[in-house]
Design a protein around this motif. Structure first.
Motif, PDB file in Angstrom:
ATOM      1  N   PRO A 300       0.623  -1.419   0.067  1.00 62.89           N
ATOM      2  CA  PRO A 300      -0.102  -0.150  -0.159  1.00 62.89           C
ATOM      3  C   PRO A 300       0.952   1.373  -0.071  1.00 62.89           C
ATOM      4  CG  PRO A 300      -0.921  -1.438   1.671  1.00 62.89           C
ATOM      5  CD  PRO A 300       0.568  -2.127   1.003  1.00 62.89           C
ATOM      6  N   ALA A 301       0.523   2.196  -0.858  1.00 64.87           N
ATOM      7  CA  ALA A 301       1.170   3.584  -0.821  1.00 64.87           C
ATOM      8  C   ALA A 301       0.034   4.608  -0.936  1.00 64.87           C
ATOM      9  CB  ALA A 301       1.987   3.576  -2.010  1.00 64.87           C
ATOM     10  N   ALA A 302       0.429   5.609  -0.369  1.00 64.91           N
ATOM     11  CA  ALA A 302      -0.972   6.863  -0.454  1.00 64.91           C
ATOM     12  C   ALA A 302      -0.214   7.767  -1.591  1.00 64.91           C
ATOM     13  CB  ALA A 302      -0.773   7.758   0.793  1.00 64.91           C
ATOM     14  N   THR A 303      -0.566   7.439  -2.828  1.00 69.85           N
ATOM     15  CA  THR A 303      -0.104   8.276  -3.991  1.00 69.85           C
ATOM     16  C   THR A 303      -1.442   8.530  -4.809  1.00 69.85           C
ATOM     17  OG1 THR A 303       0.397   6.284  -5.051  1.00 69.85           O
ATOM     18  CG2 THR A 303       2.251   7.279  -3.935  1.00 69.85           C
ATOM     19  N   PRO A 304      -1.306   9.735  -5.403  1.00 69.33           N
ATOM     20  CA  PRO A 304      -2.592  10.026  -6.311  1.00 69.33           C
ATOM     21  C   PRO A 304      -2.676   9.121  -7.701  1.00 69.33           C
ATOM     22  CG  PRO A 304      -0.927  11.863  -6.358  1.00 69.33           C
ATOM     23  CD  PRO A 304      -0.523  10.669  -5.544  1.00 69.33           C
ATOM     24  N   CYS A 305      -1.333   8.397  -8.145  1.00 70.17           N
ATOM     25  CA  CYS A 305      -1.226   7.573  -9.166  1.00 70.17           C
ATOM     26  C   CYS A 305      -1.105   6.420  -9.004  1.00 70.17           C
ATOM     27  CB  CYS A 305      -0.122   8.081  -9.976  1.00 70.17           C
ATOM     28  SG  CYS A 305       1.352   8.200  -9.240  1.00 70.17           S
ATOM     29  N   THR A 306      -0.958   5.323  -9.680  1.00 72.49           N
ATOM     30  CA  THR A 306      -0.590   4.015  -9.548  1.00 72.49           C
ATOM     31  C   THR A 306       0.273   3.454 -10.533  1.00 72.49           C
ATOM     32  OG1 THR A 306      -1.990   1.951  -8.916  1.00 72.49           O
ATOM     33  CG2 THR A 306      -2.766   3.098 -11.002  1.00 72.49           C
ATOM     34  N   THR A 307       1.065   2.380 -10.352  1.00 70.12           N
ATOM     35  CA  THR A 307       1.761   1.685 -11.263  1.00 70.12           C
ATOM     36  C   THR A 307       1.537   0.502 -11.609  1.00 70.12           C
ATOM     37  OG1 THR A 307       3.724   3.082 -10.400  1.00 70.12           O
ATOM     38  CG2 THR A 307       4.361   1.354 -11.761  1.00 70.12           C
ATOM     39  N   ILE A 308       1.512   0.071 -12.759  1.00 69.49           N
ATOM     40  CA  ILE A 308       1.024  -1.396 -13.170  1.00 69.49           C
ATOM     41  C   ILE A 308       1.983  -1.844 -14.001  1.00 69.49           C
ATOM     42  CG2 ILE A 308      -1.442  -1.003 -13.218  1.00 69.49           C
ATOM     43  CD1 ILE A 308      -1.361  -0.779 -16.456  1.00 69.49           C
ATOM     44  N   LEU A 309       1.978  -3.290 -14.131  1.00 69.85           N
ATOM     45  CA  LEU A 309       2.950  -4.203 -15.079  1.00 69.85           C
ATOM     46  C   LEU A 309       2.248  -5.051 -15.901  1.00 69.85           C
ATOM     47  CD1 LEU A 309       5.683  -5.548 -15.618  1.00 69.85           C
ATOM     48  CD2 LEU A 309       5.473  -6.782 -13.624  1.00 69.85           C
ATOM     49  N   ARG A 310       2.420  -4.857 -17.217  1.00 66.95           N
ATOM     50  CA  ARG A 310       1.838  -5.935 -18.263  1.00 66.95           C
ATOM     51  C   ARG A 310       2.877  -6.789 -18.677  1.00 66.95           C
ATOM     52  NH1 ARG A 310      -0.623  -1.117 -20.259  1.00 66.95           N
ATOM     53  NH2 ARG A 310      -2.772  -1.341 -19.915  1.00 66.95           N
ATOM     54  N   GLU A 311       2.560  -8.178 -18.663  1.00 68.01           N
ATOM     55  CA  GLU A 311       3.681  -9.067 -18.891  1.00 68.01           C
ATOM     56  C   GLU A 311       3.291  -9.690 -20.180  1.00 68.01           C
ATOM     57  OE1 GLU A 311       4.565 -11.904 -15.846  1.00 68.01           O
ATOM     58  OE2 GLU A 311       3.652 -10.500 -14.210  1.00 68.01           O
ATOM     59  N   TYR A 312       4.325  -9.611 -21.229  1.00 65.32           N
ATOM     60  CA  TYR A 312       4.215 -10.427 -22.393  1.00 65.32           C
ATOM     61  C   TYR A 312       5.254 -11.311 -22.705  1.00 65.32           C
ATOM     62  CZ  TYR A 312       2.247  -5.647 -23.575  1.00 65.32           C
ATOM     63  OH  TYR A 312       0.959  -4.513 -23.756  1.00 65.32           O
ATOM     64  N   PRO A 313       4.785 -12.420 -22.709  1.00 62.15           N
ATOM     65  CA  PRO A 313       5.624 -13.495 -22.558  1.00 62.15           C
ATOM     66  C   PRO A 313       6.422 -13.552 -24.014  1.00 62.15           C
ATOM     67  CG  PRO A 313       3.517 -14.463 -22.118  1.00 62.15           C
ATOM     68  CD  PRO A 313       3.336 -13.075 -22.465  1.00 62.15           C
ATOM     69  N   GLN A 314       7.674 -14.053 -24.295  1.00 60.80           N
ATOM     70  CA  GLN A 314       8.507 -14.023 -25.306  1.00 60.80           C
ATOM     71  C   GLN A 314       9.536 -15.111 -25.415  1.00 60.80           C
ATOM     72  OE1 GLN A 314      11.567 -10.739 -24.242  1.00 60.80           O
ATOM     73  NE2 GLN A 314       9.658 -10.052 -25.630  1.00 60.80           N
ATOM     74  N   GLU A 315      10.042 -15.365 -26.458  1.00 63.66           N
ATOM     75  CA  GLU A 315      11.273 -16.258 -26.585  1.00 63.66           C
ATOM     76  C   GLU A 315      12.238 -15.771 -25.949  1.00 63.66           C
ATOM     77  OE1 GLU A 315      13.915 -17.791 -30.137  1.00 63.66           O
ATOM     78  OE2 GLU A 315      12.140 -16.724 -30.604  1.00 63.66           O
ATOM     79  N   TYR A 316      13.080 -16.667 -25.033  1.00 68.29           N
ATOM     80  CA  TYR A 316      14.404 -16.273 -24.485  1.00 68.29           C
ATOM     81  C   TYR A 316      15.469 -16.099 -25.436  1.00 68.29           C
ATOM     82  CZ  TYR A 316      18.521 -16.724 -21.677  1.00 68.29           C
ATOM     83  OH  TYR A 316      19.521 -16.642 -21.196  1.00 68.29           O
ATOM     84  N   VAL A 317      16.252 -15.078 -25.383  1.00 69.66           N
ATOM     85  CA  VAL A 317      17.513 -14.642 -26.084  1.00 69.66           C
ATOM     86  C   VAL A 317      18.675 -14.333 -25.127  1.00 69.66           C
ATOM     87  CG1 VAL A 317      18.382 -13.734 -27.993  1.00 69.66           C
ATOM     88  CG2 VAL A 317      15.951 -14.164 -28.347  1.00 69.66           C
ATOM     89  N   MET A 318      19.693 -15.120 -24.878  1.00 66.07           N
ATOM     90  CA  MET A 318      20.635 -14.816 -24.100  1.00 66.07           C
ATOM     91  C   MET A 318      21.148 -13.205 -24.516  1.00 66.07           C
ATOM     92  SD  MET A 318      24.072 -16.499 -23.127  1.00 66.07           S
ATOM     93  CE  MET A 318      25.202 -15.836 -21.967  1.00 66.07           C
ATOM     94  N   GLY A 319      21.205 -12.668 -23.184  1.00 59.15           N
ATOM     95  CA  GLY A 319      21.758 -11.363 -23.488  1.00 59.15           C
ATOM     96  C   GLY A 319      20.642 -10.051 -23.927  1.00 59.15           C
ATOM     97  N   ARG A 320      19.440 -10.619 -24.295  1.00 56.23           N
ATOM     98  CA  ARG A 320      18.529  -9.583 -24.796  1.00 56.23           C
ATOM     99  C   ARG A 320      17.307  -9.565 -23.705  1.00 56.23           C
ATOM    100  NH1 ARG A 320      15.325 -10.866 -30.176  1.00 56.23           N
ATOM    101  NH2 ARG A 320      13.567 -11.428 -28.516  1.00 56.23           N
ATOM    102  N   ASN A 321      17.126 -10.833 -23.045  1.00 52.31           N
ATOM    103  CA  ASN A 321      15.955 -10.575 -21.903  1.00 52.31           C
ATOM    104  C   ASN A 321      16.611 -11.819 -20.832  1.00 52.31           C
ATOM    105  OD1 ASN A 321      15.588 -12.983 -23.352  1.00 52.31           O
ATOM    106  ND2 ASN A 321      13.727 -12.390 -24.358  1.00 52.31           N
ATOM    107  N   GLU A 322      15.511 -12.067 -19.939  1.00 47.49           N
ATOM    108  CA  GLU A 322      15.990 -12.849 -18.690  1.00 47.49           C
ATOM    109  C   GLU A 322      15.372 -14.354 -18.854  1.00 47.49           C
ATOM    110  OE1 GLU A 322      17.589 -12.143 -16.100  1.00 47.49           O
ATOM    111  OE2 GLU A 322      17.949  -9.991 -16.928  1.00 47.49           O
ATOM    112  N   PRO A 323      16.098 -15.315 -18.476  1.00 52.38           N
ATOM    113  CA  PRO A 323      15.590 -16.533 -18.736  1.00 52.38           C
ATOM    114  C   PRO A 323      14.712 -16.819 -17.349  1.00 52.38           C
ATOM    115  CG  PRO A 323      17.881 -16.752 -17.713  1.00 52.38           C
ATOM    116  CD  PRO A 323      17.366 -15.350 -17.857  1.00 52.38           C
TER     117      PRO A 323
END
Ligand SMILES: Cc1cc2nc3c(=O)[nH]c(=O)nc-3n(C[C@H](O)[C@H](O)[C@H](O)COP(=O)(O)OP(=O)(O)OC[C@H]3O[C@@H](n4cnc5c(N)ncnc54)[C@H](O)[C@@H]3O)c2cc1C
Length: 379
Positions: A300-323
């Protein structure tokens, strides 16, 4: 100079560092990222909202020993996770339960199905859709198909990048329906998030005079395996190496690359106090993302805005994204075994954690595993 070298400052590495340091050993922790806590890492964003950089991490365990151990390094914000799925245009509770039933189907049909479920199964039990499918009751068979199609099938296709025919029956068989109205995602005895976050928890774990931490340092920058020997800063290292990175990387991928699925994590700040009706809403159907997390509903945080996260699954490519998630094909399991056999040639290397053991561990599992490894090595 060091008795123990630990590669990786995630939960596995940090717990082992703490245990060995507390028992008088000199420990060097090498971490290639610029922060500790591995995939549990969290930080305050520009709006003062605690976000989980590698996806939402909710701590839950039935293991009182693990709860007590971690409680020495953090206070907790008691938090019982709830997830909804966006079905037919509205968010409804999952895992599928009697409340979901009433929200997604017309009342007369929902009542009929609820009666059939309560007549056939014990209240409070979780049953699989396979069990429902095998029932002689046509309505329950219909319900199994409904849950499979609306909640499981397309989500799994997106998550793993698979066509329906490639989705294993064994996984389908485990999709649950709860004969009850408890909307929580987990039923463990202890459920919480660290009050000041996982990053602070891990910093507290490794805050010890016997532990030296090197950030922004890859294993290969300072260590080398030659023959069956380990070299640290070009000198033979006779202590114990604890490795929590990918096992294929340790051996320069000589038997091939272990396959993983990755996720593109897209954060967004929105000028509204509250964005959605649950901390996590899954989007099994339509859209390219699988779920949206709203972090203020976890911390919980008393802020007038909010932060969201959208997750887009994708292929793993070493050095470009996380395994993130191992892809357990037969070939991958056989390849991992080759690496594990290679590792067995090194008496003083121990592989621990989700990457090194090529398996999915929850946080409590990985802490349990680290404590058990410590007890074995310290015998
Ligand atoms: C998207 C997602 C959501 C999750 N949600 C939950 C949840 O809600 N609840 C839960 O209990 N669990 C959850 N988990 C599981 C949790 O993330 C893991 O249990 C935990 O992070 C495992 O810790 P670890 O130390 O094994 O691995 P990691 O956290 O991956 O740590 C390994 C560390 O080693 C470092 N490293 C690797 N190679 C090298 C190298 N060559 N040199 C130097 N350093 C190296 C990495 O940078 C990393 O920091 C989730 C996992 C994912 C992927």
């Amino acid at each position: 100079m060091f008795d123990i070298v630990i590669i990786g400052a995630g939960m596995a590495g940090a717990v082992l560092a703490e245990r060995f340091a507390a028992h008088g050993k000199k420990v060097l922790v090498i971490e290639r990222r610029q922060h500790v806590a591995g995939n549990c890492y969290d930080e305050l964003d520009d709006n003062g909202i605690l976000i989980h950089k590698y996806g939402p991490h909710l701590f839950h365990t039935d293991d009182a020993q693990i709860w007590e151990y971690l409680s020495r390094f953090t206070d907790w914000h008691v938090y019982h996770h709830r997830v909804k799925a966006f079905i037919d245009g509205k968010p409804v509770p999952i895992p599928f339960n009697l409340n979901t039933l009433q929200e997604v189907l017309p009342r007369s049909l929902a009542n009929k199905l609820e009666d059939a479920l309560l007549e056939n199964y014990e209240y409070g039990k979780k049953i699989s859709i396979l069990e429902l499918k095998q029932s002689s009751n046509k309505d329950l068979q219909f319900l199994a198909d409904f849950v499979y199609e609306k909640i499981f099938l397309h989500y799994t296709e997106k998550q793993w990048g698979l066509t329906p025919d490639k989705i294993s029956g064994a996984v389908t068989a485990r999709v649950p329906v709860l004969i009850g109205r408890d909307d929580r995602y987990f039923y463990d005895r202890f459920q919480a998030v660290p009050k000041r976050g996982y990053n602070v928890l891990v910093k507290n774990l490794i805050d010890h005079k016997n532990i030296k931490l090197l950030l922004n340092t890859d294993f290969h920058d300072v260590m080398e395996l030659r023959g069956e020997k380990i070299y640290l800063f070009r000198r033979k290292f006779k202590g114990r190496l604890i490795y929590t990175g990918q096992l294929d990387e340790l051996f320069d991928k000589k038997f091939g690359k272990l396959p993983y699925r990755s996720v593109d994590m897209k954060f967004e700040t929105i000028a509204t106090e509250k964005f959605q009706s649950a901390p996590v809403v899954n989007y099994p159907n339509n859209y390219d993302f699988t779920r949206i997390t709203e972090f203020k509903q976890i911390h919980p945080a008393a802020t007038p805005c909010t932060t969201i996260l959208r997750e887009y699954p994708q292929e793993y490519v070493m050095g470009r994204n996380e395994p993130y998630y191992p892809i357990f094909t037969e070939d991958a399991v056989a390849m991992y075994k080759k690496y594990a056999d290679e590792l067995a040639n090194f008496q003083n290397i121990t592989a621990v954690g989700r990457l090194a053991e090529y398996r999915y561990y929850d946080i409590d599992d990985v802490v349990r595993r680290a404590l058990d490894v410590f007890n074995d090595l310290n015998d």
